[in-house]
Scaffold this motif. Structure first.
Motif, PDB file in Angstrom:
ATOM      1  N   LEU A  74     -21.796-115.122  66.961  1.00 36.77           N
ATOM      2  CA  LEU A  74     -20.690-115.989  66.554  1.00 36.77           C
ATOM      3  C   LEU A  74     -21.179-117.109  65.648  1.00 36.77           C
ATOM      4  CD1 LEU A  74     -17.737-116.913  66.772  1.00 36.77           C
ATOM      5  CD2 LEU A  74     -18.379-118.164  68.857  1.00 36.77           C
ATOM      6  N   LEU A  75     -22.283-117.735  66.021  1.00 35.24           N
ATOM      7  CA  LEU A  75     -22.837-118.817  65.205  1.00 35.24           C
ATOM      8  C   LEU A  75     -23.242-118.300  63.830  1.00 35.24           C
ATOM      9  CD1 LEU A  75     -25.025-120.696  67.855  1.00 35.24           C
ATOM     10  CD2 LEU A  75     -22.849-121.446  66.848  1.00 35.24           C
ATOM     11  N   PHE A  76     -23.807-117.100  63.797  1.00 33.13           N
ATOM     12  CA  PHE A  76     -24.206-116.500  62.522  1.00 33.13           C
ATOM     13  C   PHE A  76     -22.991-116.265  61.638  1.00 33.13           C
ATOM     14  CE2 PHE A  76     -24.994-112.805  59.815  1.00 33.13           C
ATOM     15  CZ  PHE A  76     -26.178-113.161  59.196  1.00 33.13           C
ATOM     16  N   MET A  77     -21.939-115.670  62.183  1.00 30.97           N
ATOM     17  CA  MET A  77     -20.742-115.373  61.394  1.00 30.97           C
ATOM     18  C   MET A  77     -20.073-116.644  60.887  1.00 30.97           C
ATOM     19  SD  MET A  77     -19.024-112.086  63.358  1.00 30.97           S
ATOM     20  CE  MET A  77     -19.070-112.783  65.019  1.00 30.97           C
ATOM     21  N   LEU A  78     -19.980-117.651  61.748  1.00 29.50           N
ATOM     22  CA  LEU A  78     -19.376-118.920  61.339  1.00 29.50           C
ATOM     23  C   LEU A  78     -20.202-119.590  60.235  1.00 29.50           C
ATOM     24  CD1 LEU A  78     -18.287-120.436  64.776  1.00 29.50           C
ATOM     25  CD2 LEU A  78     -16.781-119.649  62.936  1.00 29.50           C
ATOM     26  N   THR A  79     -21.517-119.544  60.394  1.00 31.59           N
ATOM     27  CA  THR A  79     -22.399-120.160  59.392  1.00 31.59           C
ATOM     28  C   THR A  79     -22.240-119.495  58.039  1.00 31.59           C
ATOM     29  OG1 THR A  79     -24.031-120.768  61.076  1.00 31.59           O
ATOM     30  CG2 THR A  79     -24.794-120.664  58.802  1.00 31.59           C
ATOM     31  N   VAL A  80     -22.273-118.165  58.019  1.00 30.18           N
ATOM     32  CA  VAL A  80     -22.156-117.446  56.744  1.00 30.18           C
ATOM     33  C   VAL A  80     -20.812-117.726  56.085  1.00 30.18           C
ATOM     34  CG1 VAL A  80     -22.030-115.163  55.667  1.00 30.18           C
ATOM     35  CG2 VAL A  80     -23.777-115.635  57.395  1.00 30.18           C
ATOM     36  N   SER A  81     -19.733-117.685  56.864  1.00 22.92           N
ATOM     37  CA  SER A  81     -18.410-117.903  56.294  1.00 22.92           C
ATOM     38  C   SER A  81     -18.254-119.315  55.745  1.00 22.92           C
ATOM     39  CB  SER A  81     -17.333-117.636  57.353  1.00 22.92           C
ATOM     40  OG  SER A  81     -16.041-117.856  56.811  1.00 22.92           O
ATOM     41  N   LEU A  82     -18.614-120.321  56.548  1.00 23.31           N
ATOM     42  CA  LEU A  82     -18.417-121.707  56.132  1.00 23.31           C
ATOM     43  C   LEU A  82     -19.363-122.114  55.006  1.00 23.31           C
ATOM     44  CD1 LEU A  82     -17.920-123.323  59.656  1.00 23.31           C
ATOM     45  CD2 LEU A  82     -16.171-122.960  57.896  1.00 23.31           C
ATOM     46  N   VAL A  83     -20.618-121.725  55.115  1.00 25.76           N
ATOM     47  CA  VAL A  83     -21.580-122.068  54.063  1.00 25.76           C
ATOM     48  C   VAL A  83     -21.261-121.301  52.779  1.00 25.76           C
ATOM     49  CG1 VAL A  83     -24.020-121.973  53.390  1.00 25.76           C
ATOM     50  CG2 VAL A  83     -23.390-122.682  55.696  1.00 25.76           C
ATOM     51  N   GLY A  84     -20.791-120.063  52.929  1.00 22.56           N
ATOM     52  CA  GLY A  84     -20.392-119.299  51.750  1.00 22.56           C
ATOM     53  C   GLY A  84     -19.254-119.975  51.000  1.00 22.56           C
ATOM     54  N   GLN A  85     -18.288-120.498  51.739  1.00 16.63           N
ATOM     55  CA  GLN A  85     -17.184-121.216  51.098  1.00 16.63           C
ATOM     56  C   GLN A  85     -17.676-122.503  50.433  1.00 16.63           C
ATOM     57  OE1 GLN A  85     -13.394-121.498  53.219  1.00 16.63           O
ATOM     58  NE2 GLN A  85     -14.116-119.970  54.683  1.00 16.63           N
ATOM     59  N   LEU A  86     -18.639-123.162  51.070  1.00 23.12           N
ATOM     60  CA  LEU A  86     -19.227-124.356  50.459  1.00 23.12           C
ATOM     61  C   LEU A  86     -19.956-124.002  49.170  1.00 23.12           C
ATOM     62  CD1 LEU A  86     -19.962-127.347  50.543  1.00 23.12           C
ATOM     63  CD2 LEU A  86     -21.919-126.755  52.010  1.00 23.12           C
ATOM     64  N   GLY A  87     -20.673-122.868  49.191  1.00 23.27           N
ATOM     65  CA  GLY A  87     -21.366-122.424  47.993  1.00 23.27           C
ATOM     66  C   GLY A  87     -20.422-122.153  46.838  1.00 23.27           C
ATOM     67  N   ASP A  88     -19.254-121.616  47.150  1.00 24.01           N
ATOM     68  CA  ASP A  88     -18.237-121.375  46.130  1.00 24.01           C
ATOM     69  C   ASP A  88     -17.759-122.701  45.534  1.00 24.01           C
ATOM     70  OD1 ASP A  88     -16.394-119.687  44.669  1.00 24.01           O
ATOM     71  OD2 ASP A  88     -14.832-120.443  45.980  1.00 24.01           O
ATOM     72  N   LEU A  89     -17.596-123.703  46.382  1.00 22.64           N
ATOM     73  CA  LEU A  89     -17.168-125.024  45.906  1.00 22.64           C
ATOM     74  C   LEU A  89     -18.251-125.692  45.065  1.00 22.64           C
ATOM     75  CD1 LEU A  89     -15.374-126.424  49.080  1.00 22.64           C
ATOM     76  CD2 LEU A  89     -14.308-125.914  46.871  1.00 22.64           C
ATOM     77  N   VAL A  90     -19.507-125.476  45.428  1.00 24.41           N
ATOM     78  CA  VAL A  90     -20.611-126.056  44.657  1.00 24.41           C
ATOM     79  C   VAL A  90     -20.597-125.513  43.232  1.00 24.41           C
ATOM     80  CG1 VAL A  90     -23.129-126.050  44.393  1.00 24.41           C
ATOM     81  CG2 VAL A  90     -22.113-126.568  46.613  1.00 24.41           C
ATOM     82  N   GLU A  91     -20.417-124.198  43.102  1.00 22.94           N
ATOM     83  CA  GLU A  91     -20.377-123.631  41.742  1.00 22.94           C
ATOM     84  C   GLU A  91     -19.139-124.103  40.990  1.00 22.94           C
ATOM     85  OE1 GLU A  91     -20.193-120.137  38.706  1.00 22.94           O
ATOM     86  OE2 GLU A  91     -18.968-120.177  40.522  1.00 22.94           O
ATOM     87  N   SER A  92     -18.025-124.255  41.702  1.00 19.61           N
ATOM     88  CA  SER A  92     -16.820-124.787  41.075  1.00 19.61           C
ATOM     89  C   SER A  92     -17.056-126.205  40.554  1.00 19.61           C
ATOM     90  CB  SER A  92     -15.652-124.798  42.077  1.00 19.61           C
ATOM     91  OG  SER A  92     -15.280-123.478  42.445  1.00 19.61           O
ATOM     92  N   ALA A  93     -17.829-126.984  41.310  1.00 21.74           N
ATOM     93  CA  ALA A  93     -18.151-128.345  40.883  1.00 21.74           C
ATOM     94  C   ALA A  93     -18.991-128.324  39.613  1.00 21.74           C
ATOM     95  CB  ALA A  93     -18.892-129.085  42.000  1.00 21.74           C
ATOM     96  N   PHE A  94     -19.944-127.388  39.537  1.00 22.13           N
ATOM     97  CA  PHE A  94     -20.735-127.234  38.311  1.00 22.13           C
ATOM     98  C   PHE A  94     -19.830-126.957  37.123  1.00 22.13           C
ATOM     99  CE2 PHE A  94     -24.760-125.552  40.647  1.00 22.13           C
ATOM    100  CZ  PHE A  94     -25.119-126.857  40.945  1.00 22.13           C
ATOM    101  N   LYS A  95     -18.968-125.969  37.293  1.00 23.96           N
ATOM    102  CA  LYS A  95     -18.108-125.550  36.175  1.00 23.96           C
ATOM    103  C   LYS A  95     -17.144-126.656  35.764  1.00 23.96           C
ATOM    104  CE  LYS A  95     -16.680-121.692  38.119  1.00 23.96           C
ATOM    105  NZ  LYS A  95     -16.022-120.367  38.295  1.00 23.96           N
ATOM    106  N   ARG A  96     -16.611-127.366  36.729  1.00 19.99           N
ATOM    107  CA  ARG A  96     -15.692-128.463  36.393  1.00 19.99           C
ATOM    108  C   ARG A  96     -16.436-129.583  35.666  1.00 19.99           C
ATOM    109  NH1 ARG A  96     -10.576-129.928  37.345  1.00 19.99           N
ATOM    110  NH2 ARG A  96     -10.269-127.915  38.371  1.00 19.99           N
ATOM    111  N   HIS A  97     -17.653-129.882  36.121  1.00 21.32           N
ATOM    112  CA  HIS A  97     -18.435-130.945  35.484  1.00 21.32           C
ATOM    113  C   HIS A  97     -18.776-130.600  34.035  1.00 21.32           C
ATOM    114  CE1 HIS A  97     -21.253-134.261  35.104  1.00 21.32           C
ATOM    115  NE2 HIS A  97     -22.162-133.401  34.654  1.00 21.32           N
ATOM    116  N   TYR A  98     -19.101-129.329  33.805  1.00 11.10           N
ATOM    117  CA  TYR A  98     -19.487-128.915  32.454  1.00 11.10           C
ATOM    118  C   TYR A  98     -18.327-128.292  31.672  1.00 11.10           C
ATOM    119  CZ  TYR A  98     -24.230-129.914  33.884  1.00 11.10           C
ATOM    120  OH  TYR A  98     -25.370-130.559  34.321  1.00 11.10           O
TER     121      TYR A  98
END
Length: 263
Positions: free
Chosen positions: A204-228
């Motif tokens: 359960l901890l593994f699945m939650l970590t992958v899902s939540l961190v994966g969504q954060l990773g998507d937001l990080v790249e979105s932040a890059f693209k918005r900044h540039y």
């Protein structure tokens, strides 16, 4: 939409095929993907490949990317981390030597981009080499893709509260929750047939970590693209954008689950 579906099916089948093959085929694919992803990041910063700044970025990224089994650092005077630190000092010294033509901002971007891409794809390759690595990688892909799909459809159906409007206006809290739910459903189904962990709590901890961190990773790249001020990181995948657009969640997840001891 038709182009997007065709690209997804063909690229996805080829990608899964090479993951199954593993070995040098998979290592070569990871090297190619990481190199293209680094090129996309440099392009956002308007750094050309065939320049000293571009070469520095690629070299630092490759230094972190290359698997331990492919390079013997014992033959050198420094460990990988020490060699990387030495290069950081050289980059900082260049701000003085170049009389600020190479700025602190340039050095910082180059270092952060190389760590982001290099470590992300490094641990993607590492996950495939561990015991039952193929099943681990497949599970991670299922969780990331399920989380992405669940967030998209739940957001369209139920989305009302913005998750991070200044970075990604279309993402919602309801969508994020839907992504987590679908990831838990698909991940649990997979683990019922292919148990990879000692307990369901760890699963359960593994699945939650992958899902939540994966969504954060998507937001990080979105932040890059918005900044540039770019819509997509690239156009290497027709209908899907660039390599970073497709692997942003995955390369953010991999180092985290390694650090958390899941790999």
């Amino acid at each position: 939409m038709k182009q997007r579906v065709i690209t997804g099916v063909v690229a996805g089948a080829g990608f899964l095929g090479i993951i199954i093959l593993g070995g040098h085929f998979f290592a070569g694919l990871i090297f190619l993907l990481a190199t293209v992803a680094m090129k996309e990041l440099l392009a956002m910063k308007q750094i050309r490949v065939m320049t000293a700044r571009g070469f520095a970025g690629f070299f630092l990224m490759w230094l972190l990317l290359i698997p331990d089994s492919y390079i013997n650092f014992e033959a050198f005077a420094y460990e990988r981390a020490e060699f990387f630190l030495l290069l950081l000092i050289v980059l900082l010294a260049l701000t003085v030597i170049s009389r600020n033509k190479w700025t602190f901002d340039d050095a910082g971007f180059t270092v952060l981009a190389s760590v982001y891409v290099g470590f992300g794809f490094h641990y993607f390759h590492y996950a495939r080499t561990i015991e039952e690595g193929l099943m681990h990688v497949i599970l991670i892909l299922i969780l990331v893709w399920s989380s992405d799909s669940g967030a998209y459809f739940a957001g369209r159906k139920f989305g009302k509260h913005k998750l991070s409007p200044s970075i990604s206006p279309k993402k919602t809290i309801e969508g994020s929750a839907g992504g987590v739910v679908l990831a838990l459903i698909t991940g649990t189904t997979f683990l019922l047939f292919m148990p990879l962990f000692n307990s369901w709590l760890v699963s359960l901890l593994f699945m939650l970590t992958v899902s939540l961190v994966g969504q954060l990773g998507d937001l990080v790249e979105s932040a890059f693209k918005r900044h540039y001020a770019v819509k997509d990181s690239g156009n290497v995948l027709p209908g899907h954008g660039g390599i970073l657009d497709r692997f942003d969640s995955l390369i953010f997840v991999m180092p985290i689950i390694y650090l958390f001891g899941f790999l």
